[in-house]
Design a protein around this motif. Structure first.
Motif, short mmCIF file in Angstrom:
data_model
loop_
_atom_site.label_atom_id
_atom_site.label_comp_id
_atom_site.label_asym_id
_atom_site.label_seq_id
_atom_site.Cartn_x
_atom_site.Cartn_y
_atom_site.Cartn_z
N UNK A 26 0.81 -1.21 0.00
CA UNK A 26 0.00 0.00 0.00
C UNK A 26 0.84 1.26 0.00
N UNK A 27 2.02 1.19 0.63
CA UNK A 27 2.91 2.35 0.63
C UNK A 27 3.43 2.64 -0.78
N UNK A 28 3.75 1.58 -1.51
CA UNK A 28 4.21 1.76 -2.89
C UNK A 28 3.11 2.35 -3.77
N UNK A 29 1.90 1.83 -3.62
CA UNK A 29 0.79 2.35 -4.42
C UNK A 29 0.44 3.78 -4.01
N UNK A 30 0.57 4.09 -2.73
CA UNK A 30 0.30 5.46 -2.26
C UNK A 30 1.35 6.43 -2.79
N UNK A 31 2.59 5.98 -2.82
CA UNK A 31 3.65 6.81 -3.40
C UNK A 31 3.38 7.04 -4.89
N UNK A 32 2.87 6.02 -5.54
CA UNK A 32 2.46 6.13 -6.95
C UNK A 32 1.36 7.17 -7.11
#
Length: 211
Positions: free
Chosen positions: A166-172
């Motif tokens: 979720x952190x990667x997708x949020x950074x995206x």
């Protein structure tokens, strides 16, 4: 092992839902920017609604809102398919999640309240312009409260579910919005600058008539 390396071990890159979510995140602002600019140049939506630009804007608003709901669904589904990190399954992580979700929603809801439906959903491109720049909360904090508020909500959900993916997708999400801002802000400023020039010309003509 560093924290980032530890978190990366809990991201399952073999899950198709991860990439579908990432694609939907990128699609939404791309879609509304393309459609809104086409509307500004050709008035194709306004013509579709028999010249009613208000109704055309509302139709686009419903479309964008619906796409946002679907994007959020795909994000939640992607998180459910991902492994959880033990460090994120704590009370502290939950408190952080609730704080991010609360602040994020406050920014989104308050900015929508300040701008109204047409101001929020690209009414400028339909020729529905506001009288002036909104400078009260939350715009006295940031010029893009809806985007940053939405990003905070994505991070909040990542904490709530305890999913490093979720952190990667949020950074995206953040990167996509920052790119969108670079396209949207100059274009919107140009729309209002053109309006101000037209007003100045009209005022000049009136002054000449009075003479």
């Amino acid at each position: 092992m560093s924290l980032l390396a530890s978190l990366a071990q809990y991201v399952d890159f073999d899950q198709q839902s991860f990439y579908i979510s990432a694609a939907s995140i990128a699609f939404n602002p791309t879609f509304w920017n393309i459609v809104a600019r086409k509307e500004y140049r050709t008035k194709f939506l306004t013509r579709l609604f028999r010249g009613n630009r208000q109704l055309a804007c509302y139709a686009l608003a419903v479309t964008i809102f619906s796409l946002g709901i679907f994007r959020d669904y795909l994000y939640e589904r992607a998180l459910r398919d991902q492994p959880s990190h033990p460090a994120l399954e704590t009370d502290l992580a939950k408190y952080v999640a609730y704080a991010l979700l609360a602040v994020g929603n406050i920014l989104v809801i308050s900015s929508t309240y300040q701008l109204g439906i047409t101001g929020t959903y690209l009414g400028d491109y339909f020729g529905i312009l506001m009288d002036g720049i909104v400078t009260s909360f939350p715009f006295n904090i940031t010029n893009a409260p809806m985007y940053y508020g939405s990003t905070m909500s994505f991070f909040g959900a990542a904490f709530l579910y305890g999913k490093p993916a979720g952190f990667l997708l949020s950074l995206h999400v953040l990167i996509v919005y920052l790119i969108a801002i670079q396209f949207e802000n100059p274009f919107t400023e140009a729309i209002y600058a053109k309006r101000d020039q037209e007003r100045a010309k009209a005022a000049g003509k009136e002054d000449k008539k009075d003479l």
